[in-house]
Design a protein around this motif. Structure first.
Motif, PDB file in Angstrom:
ATOM      1  N   LEU A  40      33.484  -1.118 -64.235  1.00  9.36           N
ATOM      2  CA  LEU A  40      33.053  -0.805 -62.869  1.00  9.36           C
ATOM      3  C   LEU A  40      31.667  -0.175 -62.861  1.00  9.36           C
ATOM      4  CD1 LEU A  40      36.440   0.604 -61.556  1.00  9.36           C
ATOM      5  CD2 LEU A  40      35.247  -1.377 -60.591  1.00  9.36           C
ATOM      6  N   VAL A  41      31.441   0.764 -63.787  1.00  9.48           N
ATOM      7  CA  VAL A  41      30.127   1.399 -63.881  1.00  9.48           C
ATOM      8  C   VAL A  41      29.056   0.365 -64.217  1.00  9.48           C
ATOM      9  CG1 VAL A  41      28.759   3.083 -65.179  1.00  9.48           C
ATOM     10  CG2 VAL A  41      31.077   3.666 -64.459  1.00  9.48           C
ATOM     11  N   ALA A  42      29.354  -0.531 -65.144  1.00 12.99           N
ATOM     12  CA  ALA A  42      28.389  -1.558 -65.528  1.00 12.99           C
ATOM     13  C   ALA A  42      28.109  -2.516 -64.374  1.00 12.99           C
ATOM     14  CB  ALA A  42      28.908  -2.332 -66.742  1.00 12.99           C
ATOM     15  N   ALA A  43      29.137  -2.872 -63.604  1.00  7.68           N
ATOM     16  CA  ALA A  43      28.925  -3.752 -62.450  1.00  7.68           C
ATOM     17  C   ALA A  43      28.041  -3.079 -61.416  1.00  7.68           C
ATOM     18  CB  ALA A  43      30.272  -4.131 -61.841  1.00  7.68           C
ATOM     19  N   ALA A  44      28.263  -1.774 -61.190  1.00  5.27           N
ATOM     20  CA  ALA A  44      27.421  -1.034 -60.244  1.00  5.27           C
ATOM     21  C   ALA A  44      25.982  -0.977 -60.744  1.00  5.27           C
ATOM     22  CB  ALA A  44      27.979   0.376 -60.056  1.00  5.27           C
ATOM     23  N   ALA A  45      25.806  -0.760 -62.050  1.00  6.32           N
ATOM     24  CA  ALA A  45      24.460  -0.701 -62.613  1.00  6.32           C
ATOM     25  C   ALA A  45      23.747  -2.045 -62.479  1.00  6.32           C
ATOM     26  CB  ALA A  45      24.528  -0.267 -64.080  1.00  6.32           C
ATOM     27  N   GLY A  46      24.465  -3.127 -62.754  1.00  4.23           N
ATOM     28  CA  GLY A  46      23.863  -4.447 -62.620  1.00  4.23           C
ATOM     29  C   GLY A  46      23.454  -4.744 -61.190  1.00  4.23           C
ATOM     30  N   TRP A  47      24.312  -4.380 -60.235  1.00  3.35           N
ATOM     31  CA  TRP A  47      23.974  -4.562 -58.821  1.00  3.35           C
ATOM     32  C   TRP A  47      22.738  -3.751 -58.454  1.00  3.35           C
ATOM     33  CZ3 TRP A  47      23.893  -0.605 -55.196  1.00  3.35           C
ATOM     34  CH2 TRP A  47      23.683  -1.002 -53.860  1.00  3.35           C
ATOM     35  N   ALA A  48      22.664  -2.491 -58.926  1.00  2.00           N
ATOM     36  CA  ALA A  48      21.550  -1.620 -58.578  1.00  2.00           C
ATOM     37  C   ALA A  48      20.235  -2.114 -59.171  1.00  2.00           C
ATOM     38  CB  ALA A  48      21.846  -0.197 -59.029  1.00  2.00           C
ATOM     39  N   THR A  74      29.504   5.624 -71.725  1.00  6.59           N
ATOM     40  CA  THR A  74      28.661   4.573 -71.150  1.00  6.59           C
ATOM     41  C   THR A  74      27.202   5.023 -71.038  1.00  6.59           C
ATOM     42  OG1 THR A  74      29.358   5.271 -68.920  1.00  6.59           O
ATOM     43  CG2 THR A  74      30.528   3.421 -69.913  1.00  6.59           C
ATOM     44  N   GLY A  75      26.842   6.090 -71.761  1.00  3.29           N
ATOM     45  CA  GLY A  75      25.431   6.434 -71.892  1.00  3.29           C
ATOM     46  C   GLY A  75      24.886   7.498 -70.965  1.00  3.29           C
ATOM     47  N   TRP A  76      25.749   8.215 -70.239  1.00  6.58           N
ATOM     48  CA  TRP A  76      25.269   9.235 -69.320  1.00  6.58           C
ATOM     49  C   TRP A  76      25.161  10.577 -70.041  1.00  6.58           C
ATOM     50  CZ3 TRP A  76      24.629   8.038 -63.940  1.00  6.58           C
ATOM     51  CH2 TRP A  76      24.996   6.727 -63.608  1.00  6.58           C
ATOM     52  N   THR A  77      24.120  11.342 -69.738  1.00  7.37           N
ATOM     53  CA  THR A  77      23.918  12.656 -70.323  1.00  7.37           C
ATOM     54  C   THR A  77      23.680  13.684 -69.216  1.00  7.37           C
ATOM     55  OG1 THR A  77      21.538  12.253 -70.560  1.00  7.37           O
ATOM     56  CG2 THR A  77      22.953  11.723 -72.450  1.00  7.37           C
TER      57      THR A  77
END
Length: 320
Positions: A271-279, A305-308
């Motif tokens: 879901l996070v990756a889909a949101a990132a791709g859309w953005a 997923t790479g968030w800091t």
């Protein structure tokens, strides 16, 4: 394996010979992450990479990691403004650089004054204005301040105290990432990114309920800036969701939800990756989100997923 190779990938202090002067050897030191090769090594210093022939290395030792650099308060204020724009309150008034916000009590972040910078009036008058605004909108007086900031020091110095009764806990972490690196594996679900929420999206987030007018205002701005990401399983049932809003060059994530039966299978990351791709298709380069410190499950997902962490904020209220 020699000492250099055993320290590859670690932060080191490396002394090496750089020449001679008057018949005496000259040395220099480089501190940073070490990469080794067959004939030379490279130290990634803050000023750039330093390449050294192996034969020139005199001494090397591992050193502790460099302490993380705290973001500037200007950068913190900028991110807080973006998050406030992505989570709009029906009532949002400026008091100098502060924002007075109310949303009928729906979420603390939409019902707290955002204290950033100079309110344009003396602090006691600013806090009186926060109380008056809250009373006029039927909500408790509350101020959001980045933890440890000058504004945190000022408001707490005026006697306001931590809102320990808030469900989010004592503090909230603000996480950031570069969207180009956010990816996830495919799974047995179909993920869509419509620009309006359907009944299934609302029902999943509200546990079967229907949105109130205030919730619609906060979550569904209806201006093309937001995607209501929804995952369905092979039978067509809604199993996961997240809200994605683009503000300037940032994606703001919120309302991530996965049904219990679909957890621990990679759906949250998908879901996070889909949101990132859309953005990314809308010009966003970075991501930002807010997560309570006690929400260890969500924090683990985002870390994976790479968030800091960029900074933290907390809620202050008048003393009892």
């Amino acid at each position: 394996m020699d000492l250099l190779d055993s320290l590859a990938g670690r932060r080191v202090s490396l002394r090496h010979r750089v020449g001679d002067r008057d018949g005496r050897p000259l040395f220099s030191d480089a501190v940073g992450e070490l990469t080794t090769g067959p004939d030379a090594v490279t130290v990634a210093t803050r000023r750039g990479p330093v390449q050294v022939a192996r034969a020139a290395v005199v001494a090397v030792r591992a050193v502790p990691p460099a302490p993380p650099r705290r973001a500037s308060w200007g950068a913190v204020a900028h991110l807080e403004e973006l998050c406030a724009d992505a989570w709009p309150s029906p009532a949002d008034e400026r008091l100098g650089a502060w924002r007075l916000r109310a949303a009928g009590g729906y979420t603390a972040r939409a019902n707290a004054a955002l204290a950033l910078g100079d309110p344009g009036v003396p602090l006691p008058a600013a806090l009186d204005a926060v109380r008056a605004f809250a009373a006029a909108h039927g909500i408790p007086p509350r101020v959001t301040v980045p933890t440890g900031s000058p504004w945190d020091t000022a408001v707490s110095g005026a006697g306001w105290v931590l809102d320990v009764g808030h469900p989010a806990g004592a503090e909230v972490a603000v996480l950031v990432t570069e969207l180009a690196g956010v990816t996830a594996a495919d799974g047995p679900w179909t993920i869509t990114t419509p620009d309006r929420p359907d009944d299934d999206w609302w029902a999943l987030g509200l546990r079967g309920g229907r949105p109130s007018p205030v919730q619609r205002h906060v979550l569904d701005p209806d201006d093309g800036s937001t995607a209501f990401v929804l995952a369905r399983d092979a039978a067509g049932a809604a199993v996961g969701q997240v809200r994605a809003t683009v503000v300037q060059d940032h994606l703001h994530l919120s309302w991530l939800e996965v049904v219990p039966a679909a957890r621990r299978r990679g759906l949250g990351a998908a879901l996070v990756a889909a949101a990132a791709g859309w953005a990314r298709t809308r010009g966003a380069r970075f991501g930002v989100l807010q997560v309570a410190l006690h929400n260890t499950g969500a924090r683990a997902l985002y870390a994976g997923t790479g968030w800091t962490e960029h900074h933290r904020y907390r809620y202050l209220v008048p003393p009892a």
